[in-house]
Design a protein around this motif. Structure first.
Motif, PDB file in Angstrom:
ATOM      1  N   ILE A   1       0.839  -1.205   0.000  1.00 10.69           N
ATOM      2  CA  ILE A   1       0.000   0.000   0.000  1.00 10.69           C
ATOM      3  C   ILE A   1       0.872   1.251   0.000  1.00 10.69           C
ATOM      4  O   ILE A   1       0.608   2.216  -0.728  1.00 10.69           O
ATOM      5  N   LEU A   2       1.935   1.223   0.807  1.00 15.04           N
ATOM      6  CA  LEU A   2       2.795   2.395   0.947  1.00 15.04           C
ATOM      7  C   LEU A   2       3.511   2.736  -0.355  1.00 15.04           C
ATOM      8  O   LEU A   2       3.508   3.899  -0.787  1.00 15.04           O
ATOM      9  N   VAL A   3       4.133   1.727  -0.975  1.00 14.12           N
ATOM     10  CA  VAL A   3       4.915   2.013  -2.188  1.00 14.12           C
ATOM     11  C   VAL A   3       4.071   1.908  -3.459  1.00 14.12           C
ATOM     12  O   VAL A   3       4.555   2.233  -4.546  1.00 14.12           O
ATOM     13  N   GLY A   4       2.825   1.479  -3.313  1.00  9.67           N
ATOM     14  CA  GLY A   4       1.970   1.320  -4.476  1.00  9.67           C
ATOM     15  C   GLY A   4       0.956   2.429  -4.654  1.00  9.67           C
ATOM     16  O   GLY A   4       0.067   2.334  -5.512  1.00  9.67           O
TER      17      GLY A   4
ATOM     18  N   LYS B   1       6.231   9.925  -3.021  1.00  8.87           N
ATOM     19  CA  LYS B   1       7.657  10.046  -3.301  1.00  8.87           C
ATOM     20  C   LYS B   1       8.307   8.698  -3.574  1.00  8.87           C
ATOM     21  O   LYS B   1       9.220   8.588  -4.418  1.00  8.87           O
ATOM     22  N   ASN B   2       7.865   7.673  -2.883  1.00  8.52           N
ATOM     23  CA  ASN B   2       8.511   6.360  -3.026  1.00  8.52           C
ATOM     24  C   ASN B   2       7.658   5.372  -3.819  1.00  8.52           C
ATOM     25  O   ASN B   2       7.768   4.160  -3.627  1.00  8.52           O
ATOM     26  N   TYR B   3       6.811   5.889  -4.730  1.00  7.83           N
ATOM     27  CA  TYR B   3       5.981   5.000  -5.547  1.00  7.83           C
ATOM     28  C   TYR B   3       6.857   4.065  -6.379  1.00  7.83           C
ATOM     29  O   TYR B   3       7.802   4.489  -7.043  1.00  7.83           O
ATOM     30  N   ASP B   4       6.536   2.780  -6.304  1.00  7.60           N
ATOM     31  CA  ASP B   4       7.309   1.770  -7.026  1.00  7.60           C
ATOM     32  C   ASP B   4       6.366   0.613  -7.341  1.00  7.60           C
ATOM     33  O   ASP B   4       6.112  -0.245  -6.487  1.00  7.60           O
ATOM     34  N   LYS B   5       5.879   0.585  -8.554  1.00  8.83           N
ATOM     35  CA  LYS B   5       4.895  -0.433  -8.938  1.00  8.83           C
ATOM     36  C   LYS B   5       5.465  -1.842  -8.836  1.00  8.83           C
ATOM     37  O   LYS B   5       4.776  -2.771  -8.382  1.00  8.83           O
TER      38      LYS B   5
ATOM     39  N   ARG C   1      -3.295  -5.489  -5.946  1.00  9.89           N
ATOM     40  CA  ARG C   1      -2.255  -5.742  -6.960  1.00  9.89           C
ATOM     41  C   ARG C   1      -2.795  -5.481  -8.355  1.00  9.89           C
ATOM     42  O   ARG C   1      -2.106  -4.873  -9.193  1.00  9.89           O
ATOM     43  N   GLU C   2      -4.023  -5.907  -8.605  1.00  3.41           N
ATOM     44  CA  GLU C   2      -4.623  -5.708  -9.923  1.00  3.41           C
ATOM     45  C   GLU C   2      -4.949  -4.241 -10.201  1.00  3.41           C
ATOM     46  O   GLU C   2      -5.065  -3.842 -11.370  1.00  3.41           O
ATOM     47  N   SER C   3      -5.066  -3.441  -9.128  1.00  9.16           N
ATOM     48  CA  SER C   3      -5.429  -2.039  -9.288  1.00  9.16           C
ATOM     49  C   SER C   3      -4.225  -1.111  -9.436  1.00  9.16           C
ATOM     50  O   SER C   3      -4.396   0.100  -9.610  1.00  9.16           O
ATOM     51  N   LEU C   4      -3.014  -1.667  -9.342  1.00 12.42           N
ATOM     52  CA  LEU C   4      -1.807  -0.826  -9.481  1.00 12.42           C
ATOM     53  C   LEU C   4      -1.752  -0.157 -10.832  1.00 12.42           C
ATOM     54  O   LEU C   4      -2.055  -0.766 -11.857  1.00 12.42           O
ATOM     55  N   LYS C   5      -1.373   1.098 -10.840  1.00 14.42           N
ATOM     56  CA  LYS C   5      -1.303   1.871 -12.087  1.00 14.42           C
ATOM     57  C   LYS C   5       0.132   2.009 -12.573  1.00 14.42           C
ATOM     58  O   LYS C   5       1.062   2.050 -11.788  1.00 14.42           O
TER      59      LYS C   5
END
Length: 221
Positions: A167-170, A175-179, A217-221
Protein backbone atom coordinates in the motif's frame (compact mmCIF):
# COMPACT_ATOMS: atom_id res chain seq x y z
CA UNK A 1 16.77 -13.65 36.50
CA UNK A 2 17.25 -14.58 40.15
CA UNK A 3 14.51 -16.93 41.34
CA UNK A 4 13.85 -19.25 44.24
CA UNK A 5 13.12 -22.32 42.12
CA UNK A 6 14.23 -23.90 38.88
CA UNK A 7 11.03 -24.03 36.83
CA UNK A 8 10.91 -21.20 34.27
CA UNK A 9 7.30 -20.19 33.58
CA UNK A 10 8.55 -17.05 31.79
CA UNK A 11 9.10 -19.23 28.75
CA UNK A 12 5.34 -19.49 28.40
CA UNK A 13 5.08 -15.72 28.42
CA UNK A 14 7.73 -15.33 25.74
CA UNK A 15 6.00 -17.85 23.50
CA UNK A 16 2.51 -16.44 24.05
CA UNK A 17 2.15 -14.84 20.63
CA UNK A 18 -1.56 -15.23 20.12
CA UNK A 19 -2.68 -12.31 22.27
CA UNK A 20 -1.88 -10.09 25.20
CA UNK A 21 -4.42 -12.08 27.20
CA UNK A 22 -2.44 -15.29 26.71
CA UNK A 23 0.75 -13.62 27.85
CA UNK A 24 -0.91 -12.30 30.99
CA UNK A 25 -2.49 -15.68 31.73
CA UNK A 26 0.90 -17.34 31.33
CA UNK A 27 2.43 -14.82 33.68
CA UNK A 28 -0.34 -15.46 36.20
CA UNK A 29 0.97 -19.00 36.51
CA UNK A 30 4.24 -17.56 37.82
CA UNK A 31 2.67 -15.08 40.22
CA UNK A 32 4.07 -16.90 43.25
CA UNK A 33 7.58 -16.81 41.85
CA UNK A 34 9.68 -14.54 44.03
CA UNK A 35 12.34 -12.43 42.35
CA UNK A 36 15.12 -11.06 44.54
CA UNK A 37 14.52 -7.54 43.25
CA UNK A 38 11.45 -5.93 44.89
CA UNK A 39 10.86 -3.66 41.90
CA UNK A 40 10.64 -6.67 39.62
CA UNK A 41 8.10 -8.25 41.95
CA UNK A 42 6.06 -5.03 41.91
CA UNK A 43 6.34 -4.93 38.13
CA UNK A 44 5.10 -8.51 37.88
CA UNK A 45 2.12 -7.74 40.06
CA UNK A 46 1.29 -4.61 38.07
CA UNK A 47 1.30 -6.62 34.83
CA UNK A 48 -0.98 -9.19 36.41
CA UNK A 49 -3.30 -6.37 37.45
CA UNK A 50 -3.25 -4.90 33.96
CA UNK A 51 -1.65 -1.72 35.30
CA UNK A 52 1.02 -1.42 32.63
CA UNK A 53 1.86 2.19 33.45
CA UNK A 54 2.86 1.19 36.99
CA UNK A 55 4.62 -1.89 35.62
CA UNK A 56 6.86 0.32 33.48
CA UNK A 57 7.68 2.52 36.48
CA UNK A 58 8.69 -0.42 38.67
CA UNK A 59 10.58 -2.29 36.00
CA UNK A 60 12.56 0.79 34.99
CA UNK A 61 13.60 1.18 38.63
CA UNK A 62 14.84 -2.41 38.52
CA UNK A 63 16.97 -1.90 35.42
CA UNK A 64 20.15 -0.56 37.03
CA UNK A 65 20.74 -4.01 38.50
CA UNK A 66 18.65 -6.15 36.11
CA UNK A 67 19.68 -4.64 32.75
CA UNK A 68 21.20 -7.93 31.60
CA UNK A 69 18.14 -9.99 32.47
CA UNK A 70 16.19 -10.62 29.23
CA UNK A 71 13.04 -11.54 31.18
CA UNK A 72 12.94 -8.16 32.94
CA UNK A 73 13.65 -6.34 29.68
CA UNK A 74 10.90 -8.41 28.03
CA UNK A 75 8.31 -7.52 30.67
CA UNK A 76 9.28 -3.85 30.34
CA UNK A 77 8.89 -3.97 26.56
CA UNK A 78 5.61 -5.84 26.86
CA UNK A 79 4.26 -3.23 29.29
CA UNK A 80 5.42 -0.38 27.07
CA UNK A 81 3.74 -2.07 24.11
CA UNK A 82 0.47 -2.37 26.03
CA UNK A 83 0.74 1.33 26.91
CA UNK A 84 1.02 2.17 23.21
CA UNK A 85 4.56 3.48 23.68
CA UNK A 86 5.83 1.68 20.61
CA UNK A 87 9.23 3.45 20.18
CA UNK A 88 10.28 2.56 23.73
CA UNK A 89 8.88 -0.96 23.38
CA UNK A 90 11.02 -1.44 20.28
CA UNK A 91 14.13 -0.39 22.17
CA UNK A 92 13.36 -2.75 25.06
CA UNK A 93 12.74 -5.69 22.75
CA UNK A 94 15.99 -4.91 20.92
CA UNK A 95 17.77 -5.39 24.24
CA UNK A 96 15.95 -8.68 24.81
CA UNK A 97 17.03 -9.92 21.38
CA UNK A 98 20.63 -8.87 22.03
CA UNK A 99 20.58 -10.92 25.23
CA UNK A 100 18.46 -13.75 23.82
CA UNK A 101 18.70 -13.82 19.98
CA UNK A 102 16.22 -16.68 19.62
CA UNK A 103 13.47 -15.05 21.65
CA UNK A 104 10.65 -15.40 19.13
CA UNK A 105 8.15 -13.41 21.16
CA UNK A 106 10.52 -10.43 21.43
CA UNK A 107 11.00 -10.50 17.66
CA UNK A 108 7.23 -10.68 17.25
CA UNK A 109 6.44 -7.74 19.51
CA UNK A 110 9.32 -5.64 18.17
CA UNK A 111 7.99 -6.21 14.65
CA UNK A 112 4.40 -5.52 15.68
CA UNK A 113 5.38 -2.27 17.44
CA UNK A 114 7.34 -1.11 14.38
CA UNK A 115 4.43 -2.01 12.10
CA UNK A 116 2.14 0.12 14.24
CA UNK A 117 4.57 3.03 13.89
CA UNK A 118 4.85 2.54 10.14
CA UNK A 119 1.11 2.79 9.53
CA UNK A 120 0.45 5.54 12.07
CA UNK A 121 -0.61 8.95 10.80
CA UNK A 122 0.86 10.59 13.90
CA UNK A 123 4.33 9.02 14.03
CA UNK A 124 5.91 11.92 12.16
CA UNK A 125 7.84 9.50 9.94
CA UNK A 126 8.41 10.18 6.26
CA UNK A 127 7.14 7.69 3.69
CA UNK A 128 10.75 6.67 3.04
CA UNK A 129 11.31 6.02 6.75
CA UNK A 130 8.07 4.05 6.93
CA UNK A 131 9.16 1.92 3.99
CA UNK A 132 12.45 1.09 5.70
CA UNK A 133 10.62 0.35 8.94
CA UNK A 134 8.26 -2.09 7.22
CA UNK A 135 11.23 -3.86 5.68
CA UNK A 136 12.67 -4.23 9.18
CA UNK A 137 9.33 -5.61 10.35
CA UNK A 138 9.34 -8.21 7.58
CA UNK A 139 12.94 -9.12 8.41
CA UNK A 140 12.08 -9.66 12.09
CA UNK A 141 9.12 -11.90 11.28
CA UNK A 142 11.34 -13.84 8.86
CA UNK A 143 13.95 -14.32 11.60
CA UNK A 144 11.23 -15.54 13.96
CA UNK A 145 9.96 -17.97 11.33
CA UNK A 146 13.49 -19.30 11.00
CA UNK A 147 13.22 -20.31 14.65
CA UNK A 148 9.59 -21.47 14.70
CA UNK A 149 8.71 -22.18 11.03
CA UNK A 150 5.19 -23.47 11.65
CA UNK A 151 3.76 -20.51 13.54
CA UNK A 152 0.67 -19.32 11.66
CA UNK A 153 0.58 -16.10 13.67
CA UNK A 154 4.00 -15.11 12.33
CA UNK A 155 2.95 -15.76 8.74
CA UNK A 156 -0.23 -13.77 9.29
CA UNK A 157 1.58 -10.75 10.69
CA UNK A 158 4.31 -10.87 8.06
CA UNK A 159 1.53 -10.96 5.48
CA UNK A 160 0.06 -7.82 7.02
CA UNK A 161 3.48 -6.12 6.87
CA UNK A 162 3.88 -7.06 3.20
CA UNK A 163 0.38 -5.74 2.52
CA UNK A 164 1.14 -2.46 4.30
CA UNK A 165 4.39 -2.15 2.34
CA UNK A 166 2.49 -2.71 -0.89
CA UNK A 167 0.00 0.00 0.00
CA UNK A 168 2.79 2.39 0.95
CA UNK A 169 4.91 2.01 -2.19
CA UNK A 170 1.97 1.32 -4.48
CA UNK A 171 0.18 4.62 -3.96
CA UNK A 172 0.60 6.65 -7.14
CA UNK A 173 1.94 10.16 -6.68
CA UNK A 174 3.91 9.45 -3.52
CA UNK A 175 7.66 10.05 -3.30
CA UNK A 176 8.51 6.36 -3.03
CA UNK A 177 5.98 5.00 -5.55
CA UNK A 178 7.31 1.77 -7.03
CA UNK A 179 4.90 -0.43 -8.94
CA UNK A 180 7.34 -3.33 -9.20
CA UNK A 181 8.05 -3.32 -5.46
CA UNK A 182 4.34 -3.00 -4.66
CA UNK A 183 3.49 -5.92 -6.94
CA UNK A 184 6.12 -8.07 -5.22
CA UNK A 185 4.90 -7.02 -1.75
CA UNK A 186 1.30 -7.91 -2.55
CA UNK A 187 2.38 -11.25 -4.00
CA UNK A 188 4.36 -12.04 -0.84
CA UNK A 189 1.41 -10.98 1.32
CA UNK A 190 -0.87 -13.33 -0.59
CA UNK A 191 1.65 -16.18 -0.19
CA UNK A 192 1.83 -15.65 3.58
CA UNK A 193 -1.95 -15.44 3.94
CA UNK A 194 -2.33 -18.62 1.89
CA UNK A 195 0.14 -20.26 4.27
CA UNK A 196 -2.11 -19.33 7.19
CA UNK A 197 -5.06 -20.88 5.36
CA UNK A 198 -3.06 -24.08 4.91
CA UNK A 199 -3.19 -24.42 8.71
CA UNK A 200 -6.85 -23.41 9.00
CA UNK A 201 -8.83 -23.06 5.78
CA UNK A 202 -11.90 -21.79 7.67
CA UNK A 203 -10.30 -18.42 8.53
CA UNK A 204 -12.74 -15.97 6.94
CA UNK A 205 -10.60 -12.99 7.95
CA UNK A 206 -7.60 -14.38 6.11
CA UNK A 207 -9.68 -15.32 3.08
CA UNK A 208 -10.76 -11.67 2.96
CA UNK A 209 -7.14 -10.52 3.19
CA UNK A 210 -6.19 -12.70 0.22
CA UNK A 211 -8.98 -11.14 -1.83
CA UNK A 212 -7.95 -7.64 -0.78
CA UNK A 213 -4.28 -7.96 -1.73
CA UNK A 214 -5.21 -9.48 -5.07
CA UNK A 215 -7.50 -6.52 -5.76
CA UNK A 216 -4.78 -4.09 -4.63
CA UNK A 217 -2.26 -5.74 -6.96
CA UNK A 218 -4.62 -5.71 -9.92
CA UNK A 219 -5.43 -2.04 -9.29
CA UNK A 220 -1.81 -0.83 -9.48
CA UNK A 221 -1.30 1.87 -12.09
Amino acid sequence: MKRNFVHNPWKAVRLGLASAALAVLALTASAQEQHNNPNVRLGQKAVLDGDFKSAVTHLQKALPTEANDPDVQYLLGYSQFQNGDFPKAVESFKKVITLDPKNVSALYYKAKANNNLAVSNTSGLSTVAKEQLLKTVIDDYTKALGITPNDAKLYQNRGVAYRDLGILVGTAGTKNYDKVAATAAYKNASTDFEKVLSYDSSRKDIQTEVKKVNVYRESLK
